[in-house]
Write a protein that holds these residues in place. Structure first.
Motif, PDB file in Angstrom:
ATOM      1  N   SER A  87       0.825  -1.219   0.000  1.00  8.04           N
ATOM      2  CA  SER A  87       0.000   0.000   0.000  1.00  8.04           C
ATOM      3  C   SER A  87       0.850   1.256   0.000  1.00  8.04           C
ATOM      4  O   SER A  87       0.426   2.300  -0.474  1.00  8.04           O
ATOM      5  CB  SER A  87      -0.925   0.016   1.218  1.00  8.04           C
ATOM      6  N   GLY A  88       2.056   1.162   0.522  1.00 10.10           N
ATOM      7  CA  GLY A  88       2.945   2.316   0.596  1.00 10.10           C
ATOM      8  C   GLY A  88       3.783   2.565  -0.650  1.00 10.10           C
ATOM      9  O   GLY A  88       4.471   3.589  -0.730  1.00 10.10           O
ATOM     10  N   LEU A  89       3.724   1.670  -1.608  1.00  9.51           N
ATOM     11  CA  LEU A  89       4.485   1.865  -2.842  1.00  9.51           C
ATOM     12  C   LEU A  89       3.917   3.027  -3.647  1.00  9.51           C
ATOM     13  O   LEU A  89       2.689   3.135  -3.804  1.00  9.51           O
ATOM     14  CB  LEU A  89       4.448   0.596  -3.709  1.00  9.51           C
ATOM     15  N   LEU A  90       4.773   3.874  -4.169  1.00 13.95           N
ATOM     16  CA  LEU A  90       4.304   5.009  -4.976  1.00 13.95           C
ATOM     17  C   LEU A  90       3.550   4.554  -6.216  1.00 13.95           C
ATOM     18  O   LEU A  90       2.677   5.266  -6.709  1.00 13.95           O
ATOM     19  CB  LEU A  90       5.492   5.885  -5.385  1.00 13.95           C
ATOM     20  N   GLU A  91       3.876   3.377  -6.726  1.00 14.36           N
ATOM     21  CA  GLU A  91       3.242   2.861  -7.935  1.00 14.36           C
ATOM     22  C   GLU A  91       1.860   2.269  -7.696  1.00 14.36           C
ATOM     23  O   GLU A  91       1.099   2.040  -8.630  1.00 14.36           O
ATOM     24  CB  GLU A  91       4.131   1.765  -8.563  1.00 14.36           C
ATOM     25  N   THR A  92       1.517   2.009  -6.438  1.00 11.26           N
ATOM     26  CA  THR A  92       0.271   1.318  -6.117  1.00 11.26           C
ATOM     27  C   THR A  92      -0.941   2.231  -6.249  1.00 11.26           C
ATOM     28  O   THR A  92      -0.987   3.317  -5.677  1.00 11.26           O
ATOM     29  CB  THR A  92       0.330   0.744  -4.690  1.00 11.26           C
ATOM     30  N   VAL A  93      -1.934   1.750  -6.995  1.00 10.02           N
ATOM     31  CA  VAL A  93      -3.223   2.427  -7.108  1.00 10.02           C
ATOM     32  C   VAL A  93      -4.182   1.807  -6.097  1.00 10.02           C
ATOM     33  O   VAL A  93      -4.877   2.510  -5.374  1.00 10.02           O
ATOM     34  CB  VAL A  93      -3.797   2.306  -8.543  1.00 10.02           C
ATOM     35  N   SER A  94      -4.228   0.471  -6.048  1.00 11.37           N
ATOM     36  CA  SER A  94      -5.118  -0.254  -5.133  1.00 11.37           C
ATOM     37  C   SER A  94      -4.472  -1.563  -4.721  1.00 11.37           C
ATOM     38  O   SER A  94      -3.697  -2.144  -5.486  1.00 11.37           O
ATOM     39  CB  SER A  94      -6.451  -0.591  -5.811  1.00 11.37           C
ATOM     40  N   VAL A  95      -4.827  -2.024  -3.529  1.00 12.66           N
ATOM     41  CA  VAL A  95      -4.410  -3.339  -3.054  1.00 12.66           C
ATOM     42  C   VAL A  95      -5.670  -4.095  -2.661  1.00 12.66           C
ATOM     43  O   VAL A  95      -6.467  -3.619  -1.856  1.00 12.66           O
ATOM     44  CB  VAL A  95      -3.463  -3.238  -1.828  1.00 12.66           C
ATOM     45  N   PHE A  96      -5.827  -5.279  -3.244  1.00  7.29           N
ATOM     46  CA  PHE A  96      -6.945  -6.152  -2.914  1.00  7.29           C
ATOM     47  C   PHE A  96      -6.393  -7.397  -2.231  1.00  7.29           C
ATOM     48  O   PHE A  96      -5.465  -8.021  -2.737  1.00  7.29           O
ATOM     49  CB  PHE A  96      -7.702  -6.587  -4.178  1.00  7.29           C
ATOM     50  N   THR A  97      -6.943  -7.749  -1.088  1.00  4.92           N
ATOM     51  CA  THR A  97      -6.625  -9.018  -0.448  1.00  4.92           C
ATOM     52  C   THR A  97      -7.650 -10.005  -0.971  1.00  4.92           C
ATOM     53  O   THR A  97      -8.857  -9.742  -0.901  1.00  4.92           O
ATOM     54  CB  THR A  97      -6.708  -8.904   1.079  1.00  4.92           C
ATOM     55  N   THR A  98      -7.175 -11.139  -1.518  1.00  6.31           N
ATOM     56  CA  THR A  98      -8.069 -12.045  -2.226  1.00  6.31           C
ATOM     57  C   THR A  98      -7.991 -13.468  -1.687  1.00  6.31           C
ATOM     58  O   THR A  98      -7.070 -13.829  -0.962  1.00  6.31           O
ATOM     59  CB  THR A  98      -7.721 -12.072  -3.736  1.00  6.31           C
ATOM     60  N   ALA A  99      -8.961 -14.270  -2.073  1.00  9.26           N
ATOM     61  CA  ALA A  99      -8.959 -15.701  -1.805  1.00  9.26           C
ATOM     62  C   ALA A  99      -8.708 -16.406  -3.127  1.00  9.26           C
ATOM     63  O   ALA A  99      -8.995 -15.862  -4.192  1.00  9.26           O
ATOM     64  CB  ALA A  99     -10.304 -16.141  -1.229  1.00  9.26           C
ATOM     65  N   GLY A 100      -8.168 -17.583  -3.055  1.00  8.56           N
ATOM     66  CA  GLY A 100      -7.906 -18.326  -4.284  1.00  8.56           C
ATOM     67  C   GLY A 100      -6.425 -18.508  -4.511  1.00  8.56           C
ATOM     68  O   GLY A 100      -5.650 -18.636  -3.568  1.00  8.56           O
ATOM     69  N   ALA A 101      -6.016 -18.485  -5.773  1.00  8.76           N
ATOM     70  CA  ALA A 101      -4.622 -18.761  -6.131  1.00  8.76           C
ATOM     71  C   ALA A 101      -3.662 -17.691  -5.611  1.00  8.76           C
ATOM     72  O   ALA A 101      -2.511 -17.977  -5.311  1.00  8.76           O
ATOM     73  CB  ALA A 101      -4.491 -18.893  -7.636  1.00  8.76           C
ATOM     74  N   ALA A 102      -4.109 -16.454  -5.532  1.00 14.63           N
ATOM     75  CA  ALA A 102      -3.251 -15.357  -5.059  1.00 14.63           C
ATOM     76  C   ALA A 102      -3.803 -14.806  -3.753  1.00 14.63           C
ATOM     77  O   ALA A 102      -5.002 -14.868  -3.486  1.00 14.63           O
ATOM     78  CB  ALA A 102      -3.183 -14.256  -6.100  1.00 14.63           C
ATOM     79  N   ASP A 103      -2.911 -14.241  -2.961  1.00 16.57           N
ATOM     80  CA  ASP A 103      -3.318 -13.602  -1.708  1.00 16.57           C
ATOM     81  C   ASP A 103      -3.639 -12.128  -1.912  1.00 16.57           C
ATOM     82  O   ASP A 103      -4.445 -11.551  -1.193  1.00 16.57           O
ATOM     83  CB  ASP A 103      -2.202 -13.733  -0.668  1.00 16.57           C
ATOM     84  N   PHE A 104      -2.954 -11.526  -2.913  1.00 20.07           N
ATOM     85  CA  PHE A 104      -3.131 -10.106  -3.182  1.00 20.07           C
ATOM     86  C   PHE A 104      -3.217  -9.861  -4.675  1.00 20.07           C
ATOM     87  O   PHE A 104      -2.599 -10.568  -5.472  1.00 20.07           O
ATOM     88  CB  PHE A 104      -1.945  -9.286  -2.640  1.00 20.07           C
ATOM     89  N   LEU A 105      -3.963  -8.827  -5.018  1.00 18.84           N
ATOM     90  CA  LEU A 105      -3.987  -8.315  -6.379  1.00 18.84           C
ATOM     91  C   LEU A 105      -3.650  -6.835  -6.261  1.00 18.84           C
ATOM     92  O   LEU A 105      -4.374  -6.074  -5.612  1.00 18.84           O
ATOM     93  CB  LEU A 105      -5.365  -8.507  -7.017  1.00 18.84           C
ATOM     94  N   LEU A 106      -2.513  -6.454  -6.847  1.00 18.29           N
ATOM     95  CA  LEU A 106      -2.070  -5.061  -6.802  1.00 18.29           C
ATOM     96  C   LEU A 106      -2.380  -4.400  -8.131  1.00 18.29           C
ATOM     97  O   LEU A 106      -2.019  -4.921  -9.186  1.00 18.29           O
ATOM     98  CB  LEU A 106      -0.562  -4.977  -6.553  1.00 18.29           C
ATOM     99  N   HIS A 107      -3.051  -3.278  -8.090  1.00 18.74           N
ATOM    100  CA  HIS A 107      -3.251  -2.451  -9.286  1.00 18.74           C
ATOM    101  C   HIS A 107      -2.177  -1.385  -9.213  1.00 18.74           C
ATOM    102  O   HIS A 107      -2.158  -0.585  -8.278  1.00 18.74           O
ATOM    103  CB  HIS A 107      -4.647  -1.838  -9.272  1.00 18.74           C
ATOM    104  N   VAL A 108      -1.275  -1.399 -10.192  1.00 19.80           N
ATOM    105  CA  VAL A 108      -0.163  -0.459 -10.187  1.00 19.80           C
ATOM    106  C   VAL A 108      -0.174   0.372 -11.462  1.00 19.80           C
ATOM    107  O   VAL A 108      -0.717  -0.041 -12.484  1.00 19.80           O
ATOM    108  CB  VAL A 108       1.201  -1.186 -10.037  1.00 19.80           C
ATOM    109  N   ALA A 109       0.415   1.559 -11.388  1.00 19.89           N
ATOM    110  CA  ALA A 109       0.544   2.447 -12.540  1.00 19.89           C
ATOM    111  C   ALA A 109       1.963   2.997 -12.543  1.00 19.89           C
ATOM    112  O   ALA A 109       2.435   3.529 -11.541  1.00 19.89           O
ATOM    113  CB  ALA A 109      -0.472   3.580 -12.462  1.00 19.89           C
ATOM    114  N   VAL A 110       2.628   2.851 -13.684  1.00 19.98           N
ATOM    115  CA  VAL A 110       4.049   3.212 -13.810  1.00 19.98           C
ATOM    116  C   VAL A 110       4.271   4.002 -15.101  1.00 19.98           C
ATOM    117  O   VAL A 110       3.425   3.998 -15.988  1.00 19.98           O
ATOM    118  CB  VAL A 110       4.939   1.943 -13.789  1.00 19.98           C
TER     119      VAL A 110
END
Length: 154
Positions: A87-110
Protein backbone atom coordinates in the motif's frame (compact mmCIF):
# COMPACT_ATOMS: atom_id res chain seq x y z
CA UNK A 1 -32.36 4.13 2.12
CA UNK A 2 -35.04 5.58 -0.09
CA UNK A 3 -35.24 6.95 -3.64
CA UNK A 4 -33.91 10.37 -2.60
CA UNK A 5 -30.84 8.80 -0.97
CA UNK A 6 -30.27 6.73 -4.11
CA UNK A 7 -30.57 9.79 -6.35
CA UNK A 8 -28.15 11.80 -4.21
CA UNK A 9 -25.64 8.94 -4.25
CA UNK A 10 -25.88 8.64 -8.02
CA UNK A 11 -25.37 12.38 -8.52
CA UNK A 12 -22.43 12.58 -6.12
CA UNK A 13 -20.73 9.57 -7.71
CA UNK A 14 -21.02 11.22 -11.11
CA UNK A 15 -19.64 14.51 -9.79
CA UNK A 16 -18.56 14.79 -6.15
CA UNK A 17 -18.09 18.55 -6.51
CA UNK A 18 -21.79 19.28 -7.07
CA UNK A 19 -23.06 22.01 -4.83
CA UNK A 20 -25.85 21.37 -2.39
CA UNK A 21 -27.99 23.77 -4.43
CA UNK A 22 -27.39 21.69 -7.59
CA UNK A 23 -28.22 18.49 -5.72
CA UNK A 24 -31.46 20.00 -4.45
CA UNK A 25 -32.46 21.19 -7.94
CA UNK A 26 -31.66 17.83 -9.52
CA UNK A 27 -33.66 15.90 -6.92
CA UNK A 28 -36.46 18.47 -6.62
CA UNK A 29 -36.13 18.99 -2.88
CA UNK A 30 -35.27 22.06 -0.85
CA UNK A 31 -31.55 22.60 -0.17
CA UNK A 32 -31.89 21.95 3.56
CA UNK A 33 -33.32 18.49 2.82
CA UNK A 34 -30.53 17.52 0.42
CA UNK A 35 -27.91 18.81 2.88
CA UNK A 36 -29.42 16.84 5.74
CA UNK A 37 -29.63 13.68 3.62
CA UNK A 38 -26.01 13.94 2.42
CA UNK A 39 -24.84 14.49 6.00
CA UNK A 40 -26.84 11.43 7.06
CA UNK A 41 -25.26 9.33 4.29
CA UNK A 42 -21.83 10.41 5.53
CA UNK A 43 -22.65 9.76 9.21
CA UNK A 44 -23.99 6.29 8.38
CA UNK A 45 -20.77 5.48 6.54
CA UNK A 46 -22.47 5.02 3.17
CA UNK A 47 -20.39 7.88 1.77
CA UNK A 48 -16.86 7.19 2.96
CA UNK A 49 -15.17 10.20 1.41
CA UNK A 50 -14.73 12.52 -1.54
CA UNK A 51 -11.62 12.46 -3.71
CA UNK A 52 -10.27 13.59 -7.03
CA UNK A 53 -9.93 10.95 -9.73
CA UNK A 54 -6.75 11.44 -11.72
CA UNK A 55 -5.92 10.62 -15.33
CA UNK A 56 -2.96 8.29 -14.79
CA UNK A 57 -1.44 9.03 -18.21
CA UNK A 58 -1.64 12.77 -17.56
CA UNK A 59 0.45 12.38 -14.38
CA UNK A 60 3.11 10.31 -16.09
CA UNK A 61 1.83 6.81 -15.28
CA UNK A 62 0.28 5.52 -18.53
CA UNK A 63 1.21 1.85 -18.00
CA UNK A 64 -1.11 -0.04 -15.68
CA UNK A 65 -0.88 -3.64 -14.53
CA UNK A 66 -2.50 -6.10 -12.17
CA UNK A 67 0.06 -8.01 -10.15
CA UNK A 68 -1.10 -11.20 -8.41
CA UNK A 69 1.03 -12.07 -5.40
CA UNK A 70 1.09 -15.17 -3.23
CA UNK A 71 2.91 -14.92 0.12
CA UNK A 72 4.24 -17.55 2.51
CA UNK A 73 3.89 -18.33 5.30
CA UNK A 74 0.18 -17.77 5.05
CA UNK A 75 -0.33 -16.02 8.38
CA UNK A 76 -2.12 -12.87 9.48
CA UNK A 77 1.18 -11.22 10.40
CA UNK A 78 2.70 -11.96 6.98
CA UNK A 79 -0.43 -10.77 5.19
CA UNK A 80 -0.63 -7.57 7.25
CA UNK A 81 3.05 -6.77 6.73
CA UNK A 82 2.89 -7.30 2.97
CA UNK A 83 -0.38 -5.31 2.62
CA UNK A 84 1.14 -2.37 4.50
CA UNK A 85 4.30 -2.48 2.38
CA UNK A 86 2.43 -2.78 -0.94
CA UNK A 87 0.00 0.00 0.00
CA UNK A 88 2.95 2.32 0.60
CA UNK A 89 4.48 1.86 -2.84
CA UNK A 90 4.30 5.01 -4.98
CA UNK A 91 3.24 2.86 -7.94
CA UNK A 92 0.27 1.32 -6.12
CA UNK A 93 -3.22 2.43 -7.11
CA UNK A 94 -5.12 -0.25 -5.13
CA UNK A 95 -4.41 -3.34 -3.05
CA UNK A 96 -6.94 -6.15 -2.91
CA UNK A 97 -6.62 -9.02 -0.45
CA UNK A 98 -8.07 -12.04 -2.23
CA UNK A 99 -8.96 -15.70 -1.80
CA UNK A 100 -7.91 -18.33 -4.28
CA UNK A 101 -4.62 -18.76 -6.13
CA UNK A 102 -3.25 -15.36 -5.06
CA UNK A 103 -3.32 -13.60 -1.71
CA UNK A 104 -3.13 -10.11 -3.18
CA UNK A 105 -3.99 -8.32 -6.38
CA UNK A 106 -2.07 -5.06 -6.80
CA UNK A 107 -3.25 -2.45 -9.29
CA UNK A 108 -0.16 -0.46 -10.19
CA UNK A 109 0.54 2.45 -12.54
CA UNK A 110 4.05 3.21 -13.81
CA UNK A 111 5.72 5.44 -16.43
CA UNK A 112 6.73 2.61 -18.78
CA UNK A 113 7.22 -1.15 -19.17
CA UNK A 114 10.76 -0.90 -17.82
CA UNK A 115 9.35 0.69 -14.67
CA UNK A 116 6.88 -2.18 -14.35
CA UNK A 117 9.67 -4.73 -14.82
CA UNK A 118 11.76 -3.01 -12.14
CA UNK A 119 8.85 -2.90 -9.72
CA UNK A 120 8.00 -6.57 -10.14
CA UNK A 121 11.47 -8.09 -10.47
CA UNK A 122 13.59 -5.79 -8.32
CA UNK A 123 11.16 -4.94 -5.55
CA UNK A 124 8.17 -7.26 -5.23
CA UNK A 125 9.91 -10.57 -5.92
CA UNK A 126 12.79 -9.56 -3.65
CA UNK A 127 10.49 -9.61 -0.64
CA UNK A 128 11.23 -12.76 1.41
CA UNK A 129 7.54 -13.58 1.96
CA UNK A 130 6.68 -13.44 -1.76
CA UNK A 131 6.23 -16.97 -3.10
CA UNK A 132 4.72 -16.32 -6.54
CA UNK A 133 3.99 -13.33 -8.78
CA UNK A 134 1.98 -13.07 -11.99
CA UNK A 135 1.65 -9.81 -13.88
CA UNK A 136 -1.08 -8.83 -16.34
CA UNK A 137 -0.72 -5.67 -18.39
CA UNK A 138 -3.86 -3.52 -18.47
CA UNK A 139 -4.75 -2.30 -21.96
CA UNK A 140 -7.81 -0.32 -20.94
CA UNK A 141 -9.62 0.48 -17.70
CA UNK A 142 -13.13 1.84 -17.30
CA UNK A 143 -14.76 2.44 -13.98
CA UNK A 144 -18.50 2.39 -13.38
CA UNK A 145 -19.56 5.99 -12.87
CA UNK A 146 -22.25 5.21 -10.32
CA UNK A 147 -23.09 2.12 -8.29
CA UNK A 148 -26.68 1.56 -7.23
CA UNK A 149 -27.35 0.41 -3.66
CA UNK A 150 -28.96 -3.03 -3.44
CA UNK A 151 -30.93 -2.22 -0.33
CA UNK A 152 -34.70 -2.53 -0.73
CA UNK A 153 -36.56 0.78 -0.76
CA UNK A 154 -37.84 1.83 2.66
Amino acid sequence: MDDLDRALLRLLQENGRRTNRDLALATRVVPSTSLQRVRSLIERGIISGFRAELDLAAIGRPVQALVSVRVRPSSRATMDEFRTWASGLLETVSVFTTAGAADFLLHVAVPDVEGLYGLVVDRITERPEVNDVQTSLVFDHHRTSALEPVYPAE
